[in-house]
Design a protein around this motif. Structure first.
Motif, PDB file in Angstrom:
ATOM      1  N   LEU A  27       0.854  -1.201   0.000  1.00 32.61           N
ATOM      2  CA  LEU A  27       0.000   0.000   0.000  1.00 32.61           C
ATOM      3  C   LEU A  27       0.884   1.243   0.000  1.00 32.61           C
ATOM      4  CD1 LEU A  27      -2.684  -1.044   2.683  1.00 32.61           C
ATOM      5  CD2 LEU A  27      -2.930  -1.065   0.187  1.00 32.61           C
ATOM      6  N   PHE A  28       2.074   1.104  -0.627  1.00 34.81           N
ATOM      7  CA  PHE A  28       3.002   2.242  -0.555  1.00 34.81           C
ATOM      8  C   PHE A  28       3.696   2.568  -1.866  1.00 34.81           C
ATOM      9  CE2 PHE A  28       6.338  -0.933  -0.381  1.00 34.81           C
ATOM     10  CZ  PHE A  28       5.772  -1.964   0.363  1.00 34.81           C
TER      11      PHE A  28
ATOM     12  N   PHE B  57      -1.028   5.902  -3.837  1.00 33.97           N
ATOM     13  CA  PHE B  57      -0.973   5.974  -2.374  1.00 33.97           C
ATOM     14  C   PHE B  57      -0.112   7.122  -1.853  1.00 33.97           C
ATOM     15  CE2 PHE B  57      -1.509   1.300  -3.256  1.00 33.97           C
ATOM     16  CZ  PHE B  57      -2.873   1.276  -2.955  1.00 33.97           C
ATOM     17  N   LYS B  58       0.173   8.120  -2.706  1.00 32.97           N
ATOM     18  CA  LYS B  58       1.110   9.152  -2.241  1.00 32.97           C
ATOM     19  C   LYS B  58       0.603   9.921  -1.029  1.00 32.97           C
ATOM     20  CE  LYS B  58       0.014  11.518  -6.388  1.00 32.97           C
ATOM     21  NZ  LYS B  58       0.568  12.172  -7.571  1.00 32.97           N
TER      22      LYS B  58
ATOM     23  N   PHE C  97     -10.190   1.813  -2.289  1.00 37.06           N
ATOM     24  CA  PHE C  97      -9.318   0.995  -3.138  1.00 37.06           C
ATOM     25  C   PHE C  97      -8.290   0.239  -2.281  1.00 37.06           C
ATOM     26  CE2 PHE C  97      -5.328   0.595  -5.586  1.00 37.06           C
ATOM     27  CZ  PHE C  97      -5.770  -0.231  -6.607  1.00 37.06           C
ATOM     28  N   ALA C  98      -7.723   0.957  -1.298  1.00 35.16           N
ATOM     29  CA  ALA C  98      -6.699   0.336  -0.427  1.00 35.16           C
ATOM     30  C   ALA C  98      -7.302  -0.828   0.359  1.00 35.16           C
ATOM     31  CB  ALA C  98      -6.129   1.386   0.531  1.00 35.16           C
ATOM     32  N   ILE C  99      -8.506  -0.636   0.870  1.00 34.60           N
ATOM     33  CA  ILE C  99      -9.151  -1.698   1.655  1.00 34.60           C
ATOM     34  C   ILE C  99      -9.437  -2.910   0.762  1.00 34.60           C
ATOM     35  CG2 ILE C  99     -11.267  -2.318   2.903  1.00 34.60           C
ATOM     36  CD1 ILE C  99     -11.238   0.569   4.057  1.00 34.60           C
ATOM     37  N   ASP C 100      -9.926  -2.655  -0.446  1.00 34.00           N
ATOM     38  CA  ASP C 100     -10.209  -3.775  -1.357  1.00 34.00           C
ATOM     39  C   ASP C 100      -8.928  -4.507  -1.733  1.00 34.00           C
ATOM     40  OD1 ASP C 100     -12.882  -3.347  -1.297  1.00 34.00           O
ATOM     41  OD2 ASP C 100     -12.974  -2.193  -3.165  1.00 34.00           O
ATOM     42  N   LYS C 101      -7.873  -3.744  -1.955  1.00 31.96           N
ATOM     43  CA  LYS C 101      -6.582  -4.354  -2.316  1.00 31.96           C
ATOM     44  C   LYS C 101      -6.096  -5.237  -1.155  1.00 31.96           C
ATOM     45  CE  LYS C 101      -2.207  -2.960  -4.532  1.00 31.96           C
ATOM     46  NZ  LYS C 101      -1.188  -3.688  -3.828  1.00 31.96           N
ATOM     47  N   ALA C 102      -6.249  -4.729   0.060  1.00 36.90           N
ATOM     48  CA  ALA C 102      -5.823  -5.508   1.233  1.00 36.90           C
ATOM     49  C   ALA C 102      -6.672  -6.780   1.374  1.00 36.90           C
ATOM     50  CB  ALA C 102      -5.906  -4.653   2.492  1.00 36.90           C
ATOM     51  N   LYS C 103      -7.966  -6.676   1.100  1.00 37.16           N
ATOM     52  CA  LYS C 103      -8.821  -7.883   1.184  1.00 37.16           C
ATOM     53  C   LYS C 103      -8.363  -8.917   0.163  1.00 37.16           C
ATOM     54  CE  LYS C 103     -13.292  -5.855   2.489  1.00 37.16           C
ATOM     55  NZ  LYS C 103     -14.599  -5.524   1.903  1.00 37.16           N
ATOM     56  N   ARG C 104      -8.048  -8.459  -1.037  1.00 37.39           N
ATOM     57  CA  ARG C 104      -7.577  -9.416  -2.060  1.00 37.39           C
ATOM     58  C   ARG C 104      -6.258 -10.054  -1.630  1.00 37.39           C
ATOM     59  NH1 ARG C 104      -9.487  -5.367  -5.558  1.00 37.39           N
ATOM     60  NH2 ARG C 104      -7.373  -4.567  -5.913  1.00 37.39           N
ATOM     61  N   ALA C 105      -5.408  -9.270  -0.968  1.00 33.51           N
ATOM     62  CA  ALA C 105      -4.125  -9.825  -0.499  1.00 33.51           C
ATOM     63  C   ALA C 105      -4.367 -10.849   0.613  1.00 33.51           C
ATOM     64  CB  ALA C 105      -3.207  -8.700  -0.026  1.00 33.51           C
TER      65      ALA C 105
ATOM     66  N   TRP D 225      -9.890   6.800  10.147  1.00 36.11           N
ATOM     67  CA  TRP D 225      -9.909   6.074   8.861  1.00 36.11           C
ATOM     68  C   TRP D 225      -9.063   4.804   8.937  1.00 36.11           C
ATOM     69  CZ3 TRP D 225      -8.539  11.304   6.150  1.00 36.11           C
ATOM     70  CH2 TRP D 225      -9.705  12.084   6.037  1.00 36.11           C
ATOM     71  N   TYR D 226      -7.924   4.939   9.610  1.00 36.78           N
ATOM     72  CA  TYR D 226      -7.015   3.791   9.773  1.00 36.78           C
ATOM     73  C   TYR D 226      -7.773   2.668  10.502  1.00 36.78           C
ATOM     74  CZ  TYR D 226      -2.052   2.268   9.892  1.00 36.78           C
ATOM     75  OH  TYR D 226      -0.846   1.658   9.670  1.00 36.78           O
ATOM     76  N   ARG D 227      -8.475   3.068  11.574  1.00 40.15           N
ATOM     77  CA  ARG D 227      -9.244   2.107  12.380  1.00 40.15           C
ATOM     78  C   ARG D 227     -10.312   1.434  11.530  1.00 40.15           C
ATOM     79  NH1 ARG D 227     -10.919   5.528  15.988  1.00 40.15           N
ATOM     80  NH2 ARG D 227      -9.000   5.202  17.157  1.00 40.15           N
ATOM     81  N   GLU D 228     -11.003   2.247  10.736  1.00 38.74           N
ATOM     82  CA  GLU D 228     -12.063   1.714   9.880  1.00 38.74           C
ATOM     83  C   GLU D 228     -11.473   0.683   8.903  1.00 38.74           C
ATOM     84  OE1 GLU D 228     -14.394   5.013   8.288  1.00 38.74           O
ATOM     85  OE2 GLU D 228     -14.812   3.741   6.528  1.00 38.74           O
ATOM     86  N   GLY D 229     -10.294   0.995   8.374  1.00 36.25           N
ATOM     87  CA  GLY D 229      -9.633   0.071   7.441  1.00 36.25           C
ATOM     88  C   GLY D 229      -9.339  -1.265   8.100  1.00 36.25           C
ATOM     89  N   ILE D 230      -8.731  -1.232   9.260  1.00 35.13           N
ATOM     90  CA  ILE D 230      -8.367  -2.493   9.934  1.00 35.13           C
ATOM     91  C   ILE D 230      -9.630  -3.233  10.384  1.00 35.13           C
ATOM     92  CG2 ILE D 230      -7.017  -3.563  11.803  1.00 35.13           C
ATOM     93  CD1 ILE D 230      -5.287  -2.146   9.670  1.00 35.13           C
ATOM     94  N   ASN D 231     -10.627  -2.495  10.850  1.00 39.01           N
ATOM     95  CA  ASN D 231     -11.893  -3.147  11.244  1.00 39.01           C
ATOM     96  C   ASN D 231     -12.520  -3.885  10.061  1.00 39.01           C
ATOM     97  OD1 ASN D 231     -11.773  -2.373  13.907  1.00 39.01           O
ATOM     98  ND2 ASN D 231     -13.078  -0.573  13.651  1.00 39.01           N
ATOM     99  N   THR D 232     -12.446  -3.278   8.899  1.00 40.58           N
ATOM    100  CA  THR D 232     -13.023  -3.940   7.711  1.00 40.58           C
ATOM    101  C   THR D 232     -12.253  -5.226   7.404  1.00 40.58           C
ATOM    102  OG1 THR D 232     -13.512  -1.720   6.908  1.00 40.58           O
ATOM    103  CG2 THR D 232     -13.831  -3.519   5.350  1.00 40.58           C
ATOM    104  N   LEU D 233     -10.946  -5.207   7.617  1.00 36.94           N
ATOM    105  CA  LEU D 233     -10.142  -6.412   7.329  1.00 36.94           C
ATOM    106  C   LEU D 233     -10.426  -7.542   8.324  1.00 36.94           C
ATOM    107  CD1 LEU D 233      -6.667  -4.929   6.301  1.00 36.94           C
ATOM    108  CD2 LEU D 233      -8.697  -5.341   4.905  1.00 36.94           C
ATOM    109  N   THR D 234     -10.572  -7.206   9.599  1.00 37.02           N
ATOM    110  CA  THR D 234     -10.870  -8.289  10.555  1.00 37.02           C
ATOM    111  C   THR D 234     -12.261  -8.860  10.277  1.00 37.02           C
ATOM    112  OG1 THR D 234     -11.580  -6.654  12.210  1.00 37.02           O
ATOM    113  CG2 THR D 234      -9.351  -7.522  12.432  1.00 37.02           C
ATOM    114  N   GLU D 235     -13.157  -7.988   9.885  1.00 38.35           N
ATOM    115  CA  GLU D 235     -14.514  -8.435   9.538  1.00 38.35           C
ATOM    116  C   GLU D 235     -14.458  -9.383   8.326  1.00 38.35           C
ATOM    117  OE1 GLU D 235     -17.606  -8.268  10.364  1.00 38.35           O
ATOM    118  OE2 GLU D 235     -18.484  -8.765   8.408  1.00 38.35           O
ATOM    119  N   HIS D 236     -13.604  -9.046   7.355  1.00 40.16           N
ATOM    120  CA  HIS D 236     -13.422  -9.889   6.169  1.00 40.16           C
ATOM    121  C   HIS D 236     -12.906 -11.280   6.576  1.00 40.16           C
ATOM    122  CE1 HIS D 236     -12.601 -10.714   1.916  1.00 40.16           C
ATOM    123  NE2 HIS D 236     -11.382 -11.115   2.244  1.00 40.16           N
ATOM    124  N   ILE D 237     -11.904 -11.287   7.465  1.00 36.78           N
ATOM    125  CA  ILE D 237     -11.316 -12.558   7.917  1.00 36.78           C
ATOM    126  C   ILE D 237     -12.361 -13.405   8.657  1.00 36.78           C
ATOM    127  CG2 ILE D 237      -9.657 -13.533   9.581  1.00 36.78           C
ATOM    128  CD1 ILE D 237      -7.770 -11.189   8.814  1.00 36.78           C
TER     129      ILE D 237
END
Ligand code: GLT
Ligand code: MN
Ligand code: MN
Length: 377
Positions: free
Chosen positions: A96-97, A102-103, A117-125, A160-172
């Motif tokens: 994500l860098f 991602f600038k 986009f970043a959250i979706d990319k992380a879910k795919r990863a 926003w950072y929190r929301e991103g990580i929360n979405t990933l744990t929810e995905h898992i």
């Protein structure tokens, strides 16, 4: 034939990122000095050297623009190499860098479209990690930071950072994956300042997440040193909270740019105490090297780098064993314990003089450790 004590074995659980041995030596002042290594070549060579596994960012394996057919072909070919050479993928991460998208950050970008986009990319990863058998998903928020604090409220960035990580744990959870997330702190570089710069800040952030149980940390030695901190204490704090989910082993001189030096190559006493902590605490996760071969090296030097990383860990581990069995060191430790257990039970007016005058015998201990590491014992 004498067996080589420093020869890595699969059950030592040494792993390397594709981006480490694959690093081409590009820096802010100079271009690449080595050719790209195919991921399958890296798998083969590291396996021959005794490594246990490989880690990767999504884009170390699959180019950003790959079609889904290309993606599947690449993943299949990679899995074949893993099987052929008996290698596993215990950890996967997401890039994500690198891409200019991602600038201004990924999960903390001011632009909602980039955040999505970043959250979706992380879910795919994460899905890729699941496919490759990984149980750890590392998130290094290299662009989650700022140069201009006037441009965005850092409180928004954290939300926003929190929301991103929360979405990933929810995905898992929703996919029922057996996977945990390890957040990797770094104080700066490539951003002027990165949010959540230390293990302590990550741990406190984790406490604010919806599913804190699923999230831990991935401390990196070099990142702690860049912040002027003692990595031993950072790692110990993670262990104390049962949050040491993964670790990035490398080396770094304090007050420099991000050097990503070979593990144990610079600060010998520091590396010794890191290995001592990991071994004494019973850490049983992968021993993951996140470093780069020197820019001066050709392909041969790259494999020397990999071999050296593992040999050094085993060398330090042997020193830890010697530390615990050395009679003189044990004697000093016993003396230190005795000094602390005897003497007046309270600090009060009658014992002030004792407490002011007593010594702790640490000089002797430190000198013995120095001599141990110099090979003089
Ligand atoms: C990058 C960074 C590392 C991170 C990697 C994982 S990428 O090389 O410097 O510390 O662990 O994203
Ligand atoms: Mn790292
Ligand atoms: Mn790093």
């Amino acid at each position: 034939m004498a067996t080589d004590k420093l020869a890595p074995q699969k059950d030592d659980h040494f792993t390397f990122g594709l981006w480490t041995v694959g690093n081409r030596g590009r820096d802010p002042f100079g271009d690449a000095v080595r050719d790209t290594l195919a991921p399958t070549t890296i798998v083969r060579e590291l396996s021959k050297l005794g490594a246990y596994g490989i880690t990767l960012h999504d884009n170390d394996l699959i180019p950003m623009e790959a079609t889904s057919a290309e993606r599947d072909r690449i993943v299949n070919e990679f899995r074949k190499a893993l099987d052929e050479f008996g290698m596993v993928v215990p950890m996967v991460t997401v890039n994500l860098f690198y891409d200019p998208i991602f600038k201004d950050g990924a999960f903390t970008s001011s632009a909602p479209a980039v955040r999505r986009f970043a959250i979706d990319k992380a879910k795919r990863a994460i899905d890729l990690g699941q496919e490759l058998g990984a149980h750890i998903f590392v998130v290094w928020g290299g662009r989650e930071g700022a140069e201009v604090d006037g441009a965005k409220d850092p409180r928004d960035a954290l939300a926003w950072y929190r929301e991103g990580i929360n979405t990933l744990t929810e995905h898992i959870r929703s996919r029922r994956y057996d996977m945990r997330i390890a957040l990797e702190p770094k104080p700066n570089e490539p951003r002027g300042d990165i949010y959540l710069p230390t293990v302590g800040s990550m741990l406190s952030f984790i406490g604010t997440l919806d599913d804190a149980e699923l999230v831990g940390v991935n401390p990196e030695i070099a990142h702690a040193k860049m912040a002027g901190l003692n990595p031993v204490h950072e790692i110990a704090q993670a262990i104390d909270q049962n949050k040491l989910f993964h670790i990035d082993l490398n080396d770094q001189r304090i007050a420099r740019f991000d050097q990503d030096l070979r593990f144990g190559s610079d600060d010998i006493k520091g590396a010794f105490y890191i290995v001592k902590l990991l071994e004494d605490s019973g850490y049983d996760g992968p021993l993951h090297f996140d470093a780069h071969p020197y820019r001066t090296e050709d392909a041969e030097g790259v494999w020397e780098f990999a071999r050296g990383s593992m040999r050094s860990y085993l060398g330090y581990r042997e020193k830890v064993r010697q530390f615990h069995t050395d009679a003189e060191i044990s004697g000093v430790l016993a003396r230190i314990r005795e000094l602390n257990e005897t003497g007046p039970a309270v600090v009060d007016s009658s014992s002030l003089a004792y407490w002011r005058e007593r010594g702790y015998a640490y000089e002797k201990l430190d000198q013995l450790v120095t001599e141990l590491l110099l090979g003089l014992r």
